[in-house]
Design a protein around this motif. Structure first.
Motif, PDB file in Angstrom:
ATOM      1  N   ALA A  72       0.841  -1.191   0.000  1.00 51.41           N
ATOM      2  CA  ALA A  72       0.000   0.000   0.000  1.00 51.41           C
ATOM      3  C   ALA A  72       0.875   1.240   0.000  1.00 51.41           C
ATOM      4  N   THR A  73       0.290   2.333  -0.450  1.00 52.96           N
ATOM      5  CA  THR A  73       0.986   3.618  -0.470  1.00 52.96           C
ATOM      6  C   THR A  73       0.013   4.709  -0.044  1.00 52.96           C
ATOM      7  N   ILE A  74       0.490   5.623   0.788  1.00 54.63           N
ATOM      8  CA  ILE A  74      -0.267   6.820   1.146  1.00 54.63           C
ATOM      9  C   ILE A  74       0.595   8.012   0.796  1.00 54.63           C
ATOM     10  N   ASN A  75       0.126   8.819  -0.152  1.00 60.72           N
ATOM     11  CA  ASN A  75       0.853  10.010  -0.576  1.00 60.72           C
ATOM     12  C   ASN A  75       0.160  11.225   0.027  1.00 60.72           C
ATOM     13  N   TRP A  76       0.738  11.745   1.104  1.00 62.68           N
ATOM     14  CA  TRP A  76       0.104  12.849   1.825  1.00 62.68           C
ATOM     15  C   TRP A  76       0.041  14.117   0.980  1.00 62.68           C
ATOM     16  N   ASP A  77       1.036  14.342   0.126  1.00 61.96           N
ATOM     17  CA  ASP A  77       1.010  15.537  -0.725  1.00 61.96           C
ATOM     18  C   ASP A  77      -0.180  15.491  -1.680  1.00 61.96           C
ATOM     19  N   LYS A  78      -0.426  14.319  -2.263  1.00 59.89           N
ATOM     20  CA  LYS A  78      -1.564  14.186  -3.176  1.00 59.89           C
ATOM     21  C   LYS A  78      -2.891  14.343  -2.444  1.00 59.89           C
ATOM     22  N   ILE A  79      -2.943  13.811  -1.222  1.00 59.53           N
ATOM     23  CA  ILE A  79      -4.164  13.945  -0.432  1.00 59.53           C
ATOM     24  C   ILE A  79      -4.447  15.410  -0.142  1.00 59.53           C
ATOM     25  N   GLU A  80      -3.416  16.150   0.276  1.00 64.07           N
ATOM     26  CA  GLU A  80      -3.621  17.542   0.659  1.00 64.07           C
ATOM     27  C   GLU A  80      -3.815  18.456  -0.557  1.00 64.07           C
ATOM     28  N   ALA A  81      -3.483  17.941  -1.746  1.00 62.97           N
ATOM     29  CA  ALA A  81      -3.756  18.717  -2.961  1.00 62.97           C
ATOM     30  C   ALA A  81      -5.242  18.682  -3.322  1.00 62.97           C
ATOM     31  N   LEU A  82      -5.971  17.705  -2.775  1.00 59.33           N
ATOM     32  CA  LEU A  82      -7.420  17.610  -2.994  1.00 59.33           C
ATOM     33  C   LEU A  82      -8.136  18.589  -2.070  1.00 59.33           C
ATOM     34  N   VAL A 134      -4.124   7.178  -2.385  1.00 53.84           N
ATOM     35  CA  VAL A 134      -3.999   5.984  -1.551  1.00 53.84           C
ATOM     36  C   VAL A 134      -4.175   4.766  -2.454  1.00 53.84           C
ATOM     37  N   THR A 135      -3.205   3.863  -2.430  1.00 56.68           N
ATOM     38  CA  THR A 135      -3.308   2.632  -3.223  1.00 56.68           C
ATOM     39  C   THR A 135      -3.167   1.438  -2.305  1.00 56.68           C
ATOM     40  N   LEU A 136      -3.815   0.330  -2.703  1.00 53.40           N
ATOM     41  CA  LEU A 136      -3.786  -0.885  -1.892  1.00 53.40           C
ATOM     42  C   LEU A 136      -3.990  -2.085  -2.804  1.00 53.40           C
ATOM     43  N   LYS A 137      -3.114  -3.089  -2.653  1.00 56.62           N
ATOM     44  CA  LYS A 137      -3.296  -4.304  -3.436  1.00 56.62           C
ATOM     45  C   LYS A 137      -2.774  -5.496  -2.646  1.00 56.62           C
ATOM     46  N   SER A 138      -3.433  -6.630  -2.875  1.00 59.01           N
ATOM     47  CA  SER A 138      -3.011  -7.882  -2.252  1.00 59.01           C
ATOM     48  C   SER A 138      -1.968  -8.553  -3.138  1.00 59.01           C
ATOM     49  N   ILE A 139      -0.950  -9.173  -2.507  1.00 60.12           N
ATOM     50  CA  ILE A 139       0.103  -9.881  -3.230  1.00 60.12           C
ATOM     51  C   ILE A 139       0.367 -11.218  -2.554  1.00 60.12           C
ATOM     52  N   ALA A 140       1.150 -12.060  -3.179  1.00 61.44           N
ATOM     53  CA  ALA A 140       1.497 -13.359  -2.593  1.00 61.44           C
ATOM     54  C   ALA A 140       2.499 -13.173  -1.468  1.00 61.44           C
ATOM     55  N   SER A 141       2.392 -13.991  -0.452  1.00 59.66           N
ATOM     56  CA  SER A 141       3.300 -13.892   0.700  1.00 59.66           C
ATOM     57  C   SER A 141       4.696 -14.381   0.371  1.00 59.66           C
ATOM     58  N   GLY A 142       4.817 -15.182  -0.691  1.00 60.66           N
ATOM     59  CA  GLY A 142       6.146 -15.650  -1.096  1.00 60.66           C
ATOM     60  C   GLY A 142       6.789 -16.603  -0.118  1.00 60.66           C
ATOM     61  N   GLY A 143       6.004 -17.217   0.748  1.00 58.46           N
ATOM     62  CA  GLY A 143       6.568 -18.169   1.703  1.00 58.46           C
ATOM     63  C   GLY A 143       7.381 -17.541   2.806  1.00 58.46           C
TER      64      GLY A 143
END
Length: 769
Positions: free
Chosen positions: A149-159, A171-180
């Protein structure tokens, strides 16, 4: 999942500006160290046992801080409902605990994620979630899910408003494999909101160096620390049902500098422990002298207070351990008494400018009075106070301590909105008052133990000074003292006999008391002489050998002179210029050898000759120093030594036997030469004050810590293991003999802090009279 739902927007006619995050971040997180503590607490609540803080290029625009833990991690649902939800309720409840170690949660308001906003403009989260299976004691929790996940505070405050976040890539969020891999979370904070200066870094390190309590303040005390029985074995740091430990490591740019803190509790003079049992409403306070203190003050004793709490006292449970240092200070980074809540430091308690126990205030205003906090508790059967004991109050720099609070013991305490300190309450006032009570008990016990001994030492010092003034020029002050005590005892005995014969019993009793005091003083003085007798017999035997050796040295010097003269005669008769030149060079060496032998013979005669012990007199200090340095000329030349003599030519010593002054100078200068190192420097200074005469010798090379230097005055305590050609191998008696000579005149000798450019300094002080 809708980001709008995550941020809590969506009510008709109601919107929230994105600047809210900046306002909340500034309000709820006061400084960078506070922000980091909040992120570390998140890892602790996630059952991590280790957290690593990595700083990379923090002084540059693209610097970053990475926080990595080995906790249980987060699923996508937990991330959105927990990490992204401001002021969430996931940690609220009567006894909410972590899943594995059953730790009481350290956060309750769900504002820790705003710490990321305080530190950086963008935060990247990578987390692998525990699959619920058995934890591996070494590798940690096995994982089966992961997310990025990513939270870009600058982009948020530009809104404009937070309901626009869902339609942006802020804000981005994605599920990925744990890779063991095993579970854990990594937070990457970059770019940082500011470029850290060296001052920023040092301040940060000072604040987080004691983020968790040092082991010396919470672990078991070794038997080498104190002979008393500690009140607590190990202090309770955290409320966890399954102990797992918790470690924080700082790496690279944020690595903690090598600690100057003495690793052992033996550095302390007194140890204070407090155990306030909330369930049984019982308060116990222990004050214990360390072995170091008992060695110096044999009458120093421990004291334990054990009382039931009053009905009016708030129900607060906590433990504490404080290490006190007399006549010295703890290293700056560790000075003060810090407060810990569930194992994490609560700022600002213990900061350099924070006086929450009012120790510095009382130190500045101390005066002749009994400690009021103890005086008000006369019914508690405390040690007897003294009207001067407040003079012994010390400031925060003399204490290194920890007050340990847990949620179960202090559940009514609430943090201030900026996470720095607790909201004022009667519960926290009780903690403050109890800890200060324990410190005041230590002040009283220390004053009682030391004042009597210091007074006795001052009496002895004054007695020796008076003896030095009154004794004949050919008489040692100690011999004068013994004769004076003997005469006083004889006079008291005669007076007592006369009073008894005339029926004056009161006068006879008073004379017998005086007789007893004189005999006691004579016995003490005799014990001091007897204790040194064996040592001085060894030295005396060497002195006799030196006295005989003087004649041999003089004979050798005459032989060297004769050899030089003979070679010079032969050189005049030889016609070969090369041979003549060679013979005259050898003759010059022989004359130089003769001069060295003659000078050493004079020096030895000063020490062992009869004239050196016949009469006490004032002596020119600079001349004596130069003569003694001449004896060590060869040793200094081989080392490339530089000597700076800062002594006025007209400066004279108090009346001393010449042999005594030579012995003092020889012992101190030989030590300085031995330990100054190659191409070392020595400084010899002398001065007089209003009432004292001072000699100071400083050298480069090996360092002696003034705080732990008393041991070097003990007999046979030598650090010299190799035999020096000119200086020999130390017997460990030089400083012992020197102190004895100085004590004879009521003077003092001690290691002191050196001047700039020098490693060690020792100072001798005599009364001027």
């Amino acid at each position: 999942m809708s980001i709008i739902a995550i941020w809590g927007a969506g009510l008709p006619g109601f919107s929230v500006d994105t600047k809210l995050f900046r306002e909340l971040g500034e309000l709820l997180v006061g400084r960078e160290s506070t922000a980091l503590v909040e992120l570390i607490k998140n890892a602790y609540d996630a059952d991590a046992t280790k957290v690593t803080i990595l700083g990379e290029g923090i002084a540059k625009p693209d610097g970053r801080i990475t926080v990595t833990d080995n906790g249980i991690g987060m699923t996508e649902a937990e991330f959105t409902s927990g990490f992204l939800r401001i002021a969430g309720r996931s940690k609220l409840g009567a006894d909410r605990r972590s899943l594995w170690f059953q730790r009481r949660y350290t956060g309750e308001k769900g504002v820790g994620r705003l710490a990321a906003h305080k530190l950086a403009r963008v935060i990247k989260i990578s987390s692998r979630r525990w699959d619920g299976k058995e934890r591996d004691p070494v590798a940690g929790f096995p994982a089966d899910k992961a997310l990025d996940a990513t939270i870009n505070w600058d982009k948020i405050e530009a809104l404009d408003t937070i309901d626009e976040i869902d339609r942006s890539d802020a804000v981005t969020l994605k599920s990925i494999a744990s890779g063991g891999k095993y579970a854990g979370t990594a937070l990457t904070l970059s770019p940082l909101r500011k470029q850290w200066t060296e001052r920023d870094r040092e301040q940060f390190i000072d604040e987080v160096a004691t983020l968790t309590p040092p082991e010396v303040l919470v672990g078991s005390l070794r038997p080498t620390v104190t002979t008393a029985q500690p009140l607590l074995d190990k202090l309770r740091v955290r409320d966890e049902l399954r102990p797992g430990g918790f470690e924080v490591s700082y790496v690279s740019d944020l690595a903690l500098s090598e600690s100057e803190l003495p690793a052992e509790a033996e550095s302390a003079s007194w140890i204070i422990e407090v155990d306030c049992d909330k369930g049984n409403r019982r308060l116990r306070i222990s004050v214990m002298p360390t072995r170091k203190t008992q060695a110096e003050f044999s009458n120093a004793e421990p004291f334990v207070l054990d009382r039931k709490l009053e009905k009016t006292d708030p129900a607060v449970g906590f433990q504490a351990r404080l290490l006190q240092m007399s006549n010295a200070q703890w290293p700056k980074r560790y000075q003060g008494v810090r407060v810990y809540f569930e194992g994490f430091r609560v700022l600002p308690y213990g900061d350099a400018r924070d006086d929450w126990l009012q120790l510095d205030r009382d130190y500045r205003s101390r005066g002749h009075s009994e400690l009021g906090r103890l005086r008000r508790r006369t019914s508690w059967d405390l040690p007897v106070g003294n009207e001067k004991e407040m003079l012994a109050v010390q400031g925060n720099t003399a204490f290194f301590g920890a007050v340990l609070l847990t949620r179960s013991g202090a559940d009514e305490l609430e943090m201030l909105v900026n996470r720095e300190g607790f909201i004022p309450s009667e519960q926290f006032d009780f903690i403050t008052e109890t800890v200060r009570l324990a410190i005041d008990l230590q002040v009283r016990l220390r004053y009682a133990a030391t004042s009597e001994v210091k007074q006795a030492r001052q009496i002895t010092k004054d007695r020796q000074q008076r003896a030095a003034q009154r004794a004949a020029s050919g008489q040692a002050p100690t011999a004068y003292n013994l004769r004076e005590l003997h005469e006083g005892a004889r006079q008291s005995l005669n007076n007592a006999r006369l009073a008894i014969s005339t029926g004056r019993a009161d006068e006879a009793e008073a004379e017998l008391v005086q007789l007893e005091e004189n005999l006691h003083s004579a016995a003490e003085l005799g014990d001091e002489v007897i204790s040194e007798a064996t040592m001085f017999r060894v030295v005396a035997s060497l002195g006799l050998e030196h006295a005989a050796f003087i004649h041999e040295v003089r004979s050798l010097s005459l032989s060297a002179q004769a050899l030089g003269d003979a070679l010079e005669t032969i050189a005049r008769e030889v016609t070969d210029d090369a041979v003549t030149k060679r013979l005259r060079a050898i003759a010059a060496d022989a004359r130089h050898l003769r001069e060295r032998l003659r000078r050493n013979a004079i020096y030895l005669a000063d020490v062992t000759g009869i004239e050196g012990r016949r009469r006490r007199s004032r002596q020119a200090l600079r001349e004596r120093v130069e003569r003694v340095l001449g004896f060590f000329e060869n040793a200094m030349a081989r080392r490339g030594a530089t000597v700076d003599i800062d002594i006025p030519t007209n400066l004279q010593t108090p009346p001393l036997f010449p042999a005594e002054l030579v012995a003092i100078l020889s012992n101190l200068l030989s030590n300085a030469i031995k330990f100054m190192g190659d191409k070392g420097r020595i400084r010899v200074a002398g001065e007089t004050g209003d009432s004292s005469f001072r000699l100071r010798i400083e050298n480069t090379g090996d360092k002696v810590d003034p705080q732990n230097s008393d041991r070097w005055f003990e007999p046979f305590r030598s650090t010299t293991t190799s035999i020096d050609e000119a200086l020999g191998q130390g017997m460990g008696l030089g400083l012992t003999i020197t102190r004895s000579l100085v004590d004879e005149y009521g003077g003092t000798i001690r290691f002191v802090s050196p001047s700039a450019g020098y490693a060690t300094a020792i100072e001798v002080e005599f009364p001027r009279s």
